[in-house]
Design an enzyme around this catalytic site. Structure first.
Site, PDB file in Angstrom:
ATOM      1  N   GLY A  28      -3.444  12.524  -5.625  1.00  0.00           N
ATOM      2  CA  GLY A  28      -3.786  12.875  -4.252  1.00  0.00           C
ATOM      3  C   GLY A  28      -3.704  14.361  -3.971  1.00  0.00           C
ATOM      4  O   GLY A  28      -3.625  15.177  -4.878  1.00  0.00           O
ATOM      5  N   LEU A  30      -6.111  16.134  -2.760  1.00  0.00           N
ATOM      6  CA  LEU A  30      -7.282  16.482  -3.579  1.00  0.00           C
ATOM      7  C   LEU A  30      -7.835  17.863  -3.247  1.00  0.00           C
ATOM      8  O   LEU A  30      -7.783  18.318  -2.107  1.00  0.00           O
ATOM      9  CB  LEU A  30      -8.384  15.427  -3.369  1.00  0.00           C
ATOM     10  N   GLY A  33     -11.279  20.691  -7.669  1.00  0.00           N
ATOM     11  CA  GLY A  33     -11.156  20.312  -9.083  1.00  0.00           C
ATOM     12  C   GLY A  33     -11.285  18.794  -9.227  1.00  0.00           C
ATOM     13  O   GLY A  33     -12.042  18.295 -10.069  1.00  0.00           O
ATOM     14  N   HIS A  34     -10.559  18.048  -8.391  1.00  0.00           N
ATOM     15  CA  HIS A  34     -10.664  16.583  -8.427  1.00  0.00           C
ATOM     16  C   HIS A  34     -12.085  16.141  -8.068  1.00  0.00           C
ATOM     17  O   HIS A  34     -12.642  15.241  -8.694  1.00  0.00           O
ATOM     18  CB  HIS A  34      -9.722  15.943  -7.394  1.00  0.00           C
ATOM     19  N   GLY A 143      -9.010  16.578 -15.887  1.00  0.00           N
ATOM     20  CA  GLY A 143      -9.327  17.999 -15.737  1.00  0.00           C
ATOM     21  C   GLY A 143      -8.834  18.827 -16.912  1.00  0.00           C
ATOM     22  O   GLY A 143      -7.783  18.541 -17.498  1.00  0.00           O
ATOM     23  N   LYS A 145      -7.619  21.715 -16.769  1.00  0.00           N
ATOM     24  CA  LYS A 145      -6.411  22.484 -16.467  1.00  0.00           C
ATOM     25  C   LYS A 145      -5.192  21.849 -17.149  1.00  0.00           C
ATOM     26  O   LYS A 145      -4.339  22.530 -17.661  1.00  0.00           O
ATOM     27  CB  LYS A 145      -6.174  22.590 -14.963  1.00  0.00           C
ATOM     28  N   ASP A 146      -5.166  20.501 -17.134  1.00  0.00           N
ATOM     29  CA  ASP A 146      -4.076  19.780 -17.811  1.00  0.00           C
ATOM     30  C   ASP A 146      -4.561  19.409 -19.213  1.00  0.00           C
ATOM     31  O   ASP A 146      -4.689  18.226 -19.548  1.00  0.00           O
ATOM     32  CB  ASP A 146      -3.702  18.535 -17.011  1.00  0.00           C
ATOM     33  N   SER A 181      -5.098  23.800  -7.968  1.00  0.00           N
ATOM     34  CA  SER A 181      -4.011  22.863  -8.220  1.00  0.00           C
ATOM     35  C   SER A 181      -3.416  22.463  -6.881  1.00  0.00           C
ATOM     36  O   SER A 181      -3.346  23.291  -5.963  1.00  0.00           O
ATOM     37  CB  SER A 181      -2.932  23.557  -9.060  1.00  0.00           C
TER      38      SER A 181
END
Ligand code: PAF
Length: 278
Positions: A28, A30, A33-34, A143, A145-146, A181
Site C-alpha cells: 500500500g 502506492l 512505481g507501483h 519493482g 528498486k527491490d 518509495s
C-alpha cells in the site's frame, strides 16, 4: 474495480476468471512505481489483481511496522485510474491464522539487505508464497528498486516449481532522480533534498565503470566519493556494494551484469537504490 477483504471472497471472484491473471503484491501507500507495475500487468494480462497488505513477518523488531504509512482511499483511487480489476486487502488474522510454516532461502539472502535485516526475506518469501497460492496468477510483477527481492522471488518460483512468470518493472524516479518509495514520505524537507545522494552516487559509479575493470578498483573510487561528498550530519552508509545481478555473487571484474547496490540512512529513514553499471 472489485474490492475484496477476505481470501474466501477473493477466491469466488477469481473462480469467475478464465483468462490470464497478472498480480502486483504491494504494502500500500502506492506511488507511481507501483502504478507502473499495474499498468504493465494490465497490458500483459486480461485481468489484474493487486494486493495491499503490510506484512508483519518481513519487519524486524526495531523497524517501522507500526508506523508504516497508510492511505487506503488514495490507493484505491490510483488503482481504479490504472484499470486494476481486483484489489485484495486481507486482514493479518486471515493471512497468518495459526501459521507454523515459513519459506526461506539458502544463500542469496545472506548479503546486502538480507545481512542487514535478518529474517526479512523469510517474511517476504512466506507472504509472496501465500499470496501466489491464493491468487494463482500467470504473471507477477516486482519493482527493480527491490532488486534482491526480485532475484530471491525468482529463485523461490524456480526451486518450488511455481508456474508463474516473474516480471520486473523499471525503477521510477522523482524529478531529481530519487527512487520512488513509500518511505520517502517520512523524510523532512532537508532530508528529502539530501536523499538524492544515492542517485548521484549511482550516476558517479556508472560514469567511472568499464568492462573488465577490477571490482575492487571501482569500489575504492565509490568509497572515496562517499567520504568526500556525504553530509555526515544527515546521511550514513549502510552498504554500497557491487555484485552480480544474476546470482548476487561478488565477481572479480566488472561485466554487463554488474550492479551497484546501495542502502543509506537519511536521518532515521533507510533508503535503498541500485542500478546496472554498464
Ligand atoms: O515489495 C514489497 O512491497 C513487499 O516486500 C511485498 C513483495 C509486497 C511483500 O510484502
Amino acid at each position: 474495480m472489485i474490492i475484496v477483504y477476505s481470501i474466501e471472497d477473493l477466491k469466488k471472484e477469481l473462480s469467475l476468471i478464465k483468462e490470464s491473471i497478472g498480480f502486483v503484491p504491494t504494502m500500500g501507500y502506492l506511488h507511481n512505481g507501483h502504478i507502473s507495475l499495474i499498468e504493465k500487468s494490465v497490458k500483459e494480462n486480461k485481468k489484474t489483481v493487486c494486493s495491499i497488505f503490510v506484512n508483519p513477518t518481513q519487519f524486524g523488531e526495531n523497524e517501522d511496522l507500526e508506523k508504516y504509512p497508510k492511505d487506503i482511499e488514495n490507493d484505491i483511487n490510483m488503482l481504479k485510474k490504472a484499470n486494476c480489476d481486483i484489489v485484495f486487502i486481507p486482514k493479518t488474522s486471515d493471512i497468518y491464522k495459526e501459521n507454523k510454516v515459513f519459506v526461506d532461502i539458502l544463500g542469496f539472502s545472506d548479503c546486502l539487505c538480507g545481512k542487514k535485516r535478518p529474517g526479512h526475506f523469510k517474511g517476504v518469501l512466506t507472504i509472496v508464497c501465500k499470496l501466489f497460492n491464493i491468487v494463482r496468477p500467470d504473471r507477477a510483477y516486482f519493482g527493480e528498486k527491490d532488486y534482491q527481492q526480485y532475484i530471491i522471488i525468482k529463485k523461490m518460483v524456480k526451486d518450488l516449481n511455481f508456474d508463474i512468470d516473474i516480471r520486473i518493472g523499471d525503477i521510477i524516479r522523482e524529478f531529481d532522480g530519487l527512487a520512488m518509495s513509500s518511505r520517502n514520505s517520512y523524510l523532512n524537507e532537508e532530508e528529502r533534498k539530501k536523499a538524492v545522494f544515492l542517485y548521484d552516487l549511482l550516476c558517479y559509479a556508472k560514469k567511472n565503470a568499464y568492462m573488465g575493470q577490477k571490482r575492487i578498483e571501482l569500489e575504492n573510487k565509490i568509497e572515496k566519493y562517499i567520504i568526500e561528498k556525504i553530509d555526515c550530519n544527515i546521511i550514513t552508509k549502510d552498504y554500497a556494494n557491487i555484485r552480480d545481478g544474476i546470482d548476487l555473487e561478488l565477481k572479480e571484474f566488472i561485466s554487463e551484469n554488474s550492479r551497484l547496490f546501495l542502502a543509506f540512512f537519511v536521518g532515521k529513514i533507510r533508503l535503498i537504490d541500485n542500478g546496472r553499471l554498464l
